[in-house]
Write a protein that holds these residues in place. Sequence first.
Motif, PDB file in Angstrom:
ATOM      1  N   ARG A  30       0.831  -1.201   0.000  1.00  0.00           N
ATOM      2  CA  ARG A  30       0.000   0.000   0.000  1.00  0.00           C
ATOM      3  C   ARG A  30       0.867   1.254   0.000  1.00  0.00           C
ATOM      4  O   ARG A  30       0.592   2.213  -0.715  1.00  0.00           O
ATOM      5  CB  ARG A  30      -0.933  -0.008   1.218  1.00  0.00           C
ATOM      6  N   ARG A  33       2.189   1.874  -3.454  1.00  0.00           N
ATOM      7  CA  ARG A  33       1.138   2.385  -4.350  1.00  0.00           C
ATOM      8  C   ARG A  33       0.818   3.838  -4.041  1.00  0.00           C
ATOM      9  O   ARG A  33       0.593   4.639  -4.938  1.00  0.00           O
ATOM     10  CB  ARG A  33      -0.143   1.549  -4.188  1.00  0.00           C
ATOM     11  N   GLU A  34       0.772   4.196  -2.749  1.00  0.00           N
ATOM     12  CA  GLU A  34       0.335   5.545  -2.390  1.00  0.00           C
ATOM     13  C   GLU A  34       1.431   6.591  -2.558  1.00  0.00           C
ATOM     14  O   GLU A  34       1.155   7.752  -2.802  1.00  0.00           O
ATOM     15  CB  GLU A  34      -0.188   5.555  -0.941  1.00  0.00           C
ATOM     16  N   MET A  38       2.237   7.405 -10.810  1.00  0.00           N
ATOM     17  CA  MET A  38       2.273   6.472 -11.943  1.00  0.00           C
ATOM     18  C   MET A  38       3.092   7.016 -13.112  1.00  0.00           C
ATOM     19  O   MET A  38       3.877   6.284 -13.728  1.00  0.00           O
ATOM     20  CB  MET A  38       0.821   6.181 -12.351  1.00  0.00           C
ATOM     21  N   GLY A  74      -2.244   7.566  -7.445  1.00  0.00           N
ATOM     22  CA  GLY A  74      -2.222   6.187  -6.972  1.00  0.00           C
ATOM     23  C   GLY A  74      -3.305   5.304  -7.558  1.00  0.00           C
ATOM     24  O   GLY A  74      -3.586   4.226  -7.032  1.00  0.00           O
ATOM     25  N   GLY A  76      -3.247   3.994 -10.563  1.00  0.00           N
ATOM     26  CA  GLY A  76      -2.700   2.988 -11.461  1.00  0.00           C
ATOM     27  C   GLY A  76      -2.888   3.290 -12.941  1.00  0.00           C
ATOM     28  O   GLY A  76      -2.840   4.444 -13.354  1.00  0.00           O
ATOM     29  N   SER A  87      -2.032  -1.577 -10.590  1.00  0.00           N
ATOM     30  CA  SER A  87      -1.341  -0.531  -9.844  1.00  0.00           C
ATOM     31  C   SER A  87       0.032  -0.282 -10.456  1.00  0.00           C
ATOM     32  O   SER A  87       0.442  -0.947 -11.413  1.00  0.00           O
ATOM     33  CB  SER A  87      -1.170  -0.987  -8.394  1.00  0.00           C
TER      34      SER A  87
END
Length: 232
Positions: A30, A33-34, A38, A74, A76, A87
């Motif tokens: 997480r 991803r955060e 991207m 975040g 993706g 993601s």
Amino acid sequence: MPVPCVTGRGRLSKLHKPLKGALALTDIFREVRERLNMEDVARHYGHEPNRAGFLCCPFHRGDRTASLKLYPGGRGWHCFGCNRGGSVIDFVALDLGLSPLDAVKRLNTDFALGLPIDRQQTPAERREAEQAAQRRREVADTYRAFEQWRTDTINRLNACFRGAHLLQISSLDRLTEREALALREQATVEYFSDLLSFGTLAEQVAVFRDRKEVEILCNRILPSTPMKSDVA
Ligand SMILES: [Zn+2]
């Protein structure tokens, strides 16, 4: 009156609770991803998105129309050609031919995230991660409360507007005070409703700051509210 903020620990937070100093893998994934953008990640590995955030999909053959969309914040990516998506981790795993865990390790190194993947978390790191998780919960709770207020207020404003609209096509004599007010304030009611429904977040927040004025207006127009608000 501030937006109510519920800060109690939810069911999800228990699932993510780290075990004695180790950061759970779900937390590591997480965090990656955060924290990562991207577009930055795609660029880092040699993919140049166009101004709309699309790039030629490296995962299916002959994509000349740039059908892979990179989403901000975040969220993706998704390719409208081959229907793959996911993601930032999935992107790097596919792009570099890595497992998701190896992609996380690679991102951790390449973007100097400093996440303790192969070691125990220090107490300071654990505290910081818990505070960050708490802040995320508070932001999410505040946003939910704001959305609830926005929906309720739009419903009330639309009820005011519908009432006034019906008056226009029926007899205009014998108007009550509420009905006369509804007619007089119809443009204002529509203005607030449009801002809350279709305005930018900044415009919606501006209406929220003036919510007392909006509430008084609705209370004076809508017949279900106590008469004493007529004098407000
Ligand atoms: Zn594709």
